[in-house]
Design an enzyme around this catalytic site. Structure first.
Site, mmCIF file in Angstrom:
data_model
loop_
_atom_site.group_PDB
_atom_site.id
_atom_site.type_symbol
_atom_site.label_atom_id
_atom_site.label_comp_id
_atom_site.label_asym_id
_atom_site.label_seq_id
_atom_site.Cartn_x
_atom_site.Cartn_y
_atom_site.Cartn_z
ATOM 1 N N SER A 284 -1.685 2.411 2.820
ATOM 2 C CA SER A 284 -0.997 2.199 1.307
ATOM 3 C C SER A 284 -1.073 3.418 0.230
ATOM 4 O O SER A 284 -1.306 4.583 1.129
ATOM 5 C CB SER A 284 -1.959 1.326 1.070
ATOM 6 O OG SER A 284 -2.395 1.067 -0.985
ATOM 7 N N TYR B 279 -10.448 -1.565 -1.587
ATOM 8 C CA TYR B 279 -9.384 -1.147 -1.663
ATOM 9 C C TYR B 279 -9.229 0.458 -0.688
ATOM 10 O O TYR B 279 -8.609 0.495 -0.230
ATOM 11 C CB TYR B 279 -8.568 -1.850 -2.280
ATOM 12 C CG TYR B 279 -6.772 -2.155 -1.079
ATOM 13 C CD1 TYR B 279 -6.222 -2.814 0.005
ATOM 14 C CD2 TYR B 279 -5.717 -1.363 -1.869
ATOM 15 C CE1 TYR B 279 -5.749 -3.093 0.073
ATOM 16 C CE2 TYR B 279 -4.577 -0.822 -1.262
ATOM 17 C CZ TYR B 279 -5.325 -2.171 -0.389
ATOM 18 O OH TYR B 279 -3.367 -2.907 0.294
#
Length: 286
Positions: free
Chosen positions: A133, A146
């Site tokens: 990501s 995250y």
């Protein structure tokens, strides 16, 4: 015949990646937690697609599924480690169980996926594709679990690549910015988190359409590239990586106090976001 395994395939990024691979004549094995959604995705992927309900943090179950996939198709050429969940909010006020679950699914689940399928990938000299990501390159406030998990899977994939290159197995890392998925839409239901994200420096604040992002990822995957980018500007973020924390910190000093207070006033929601997060909670509670 080429066979690809996709985790987190019930919806969003994983479902569309599976569909794009199937369009290219690749047989797809879909792994996830939502049987009804997986069945629908498998139907769209056509003949040869099959699905398994499995939690990527359950090493025993995952190993059994890997054996079943290998038995069904005779080979496994590509594994896409896509399964992931997210939560938001300040670390100080985070729910420890939810925070830890994000790390467990995103990071440890990727390691478990690799461990289960590497024997087959060694046989086929295949390719392991790890979805990371922008969060691996640009750690944002109120997203610590995250961001930590995605930085972890990036490092994990680099280590794995060095280990398995001698066996002819390739390892790639896929980077994508905010993309229009259930997870991102779920996070945006929290106004404070949404506005905090929109306050990030451009172009990191924008949400990008899913299909072009997946097209870029699949194209790089099929070329067995070590690094694949869902948006054209992401390589520049790697170049700017040394200065990004300072930029984000300066921005946070200006904005974060208000966002934190709004988040607490709205109920300090520490849930796993999106429909995929809800499915993970349900499965984990069984």
């Amino acid at each position: 015949m080429t066979v690809a395994v996709v985790t987190g395939a019930a919806r969003g990024l994983g479902a569309l990646m599976a569909g794009k691979l199937a369009e290219r004549g690749i047989k797809v094995a879909l792994l996830g937690l939502e049987p009804e959604e997986l069945a629908l995705v498998a139907e769209k992927c056509g003949d040869g697609a099959a699905w398994w309900t499995v939690d990527v943090t359950d090493d025993t179950a995952l190993a059994a599924v890997a054996a079943e996939v290998k038995e069904r198709y005779g080979r496994i050429d590509i594994v896409v480690a896509n399964a992931g969940i997210a939560t938001g909010g300040p670390v100080e006020f985070s729910d420890p169980a939810t925070f830890n679950r994000v790390i467990q699914v995103n990071l440890m689940g990727s390691a478990s996926t690799a461990r289960a399928f590497l024997p087959a990938l060694r046989e086929s000299k295949g390719y392991f594709f790890q979805i990371a990501s922008l969060a691996a390159l640009c750690s944002a406030p109120m997203m610590a679990a995250y961001c930590a998990s995605k930085a972890g899977v990036e490092a994990f994939a680099h280590s794995l690549r060095a280990e398995v290159a001698i066996h002819g197995v390739g390892v790639g890392v896929g980077y994508l910015s905010w993309t229009d998925t259930d997870m991102v839409r779920g996070a945006d239901q929290d106004a404070a988190l949404r506005d905090m994200r929109n306050g990030l420096p451009s172009p990191a604040s924008k949400t990008y359409p899913l299909e072009p992002t997946v097209d870029r990822l699949v194209a790089g995957l099929l070329r067995r590239r070590p690094h694949v980018y869902g948006q054209w500007w992401l390589p520049a973020m790697k170049v700017a990586r040394p200065v990004i924390p300072a930029v984000i910190t300066r921005q946070s000093i200006k904005l974060l106090e208000g966002f934190e207070e709004r988040w607490k006033a709205a109920g300090a929601n520490t849930r796993l976001v999106g429909a995929g997060g809800a499915a993970n909670v349900t499965k984990h509670e069984e």
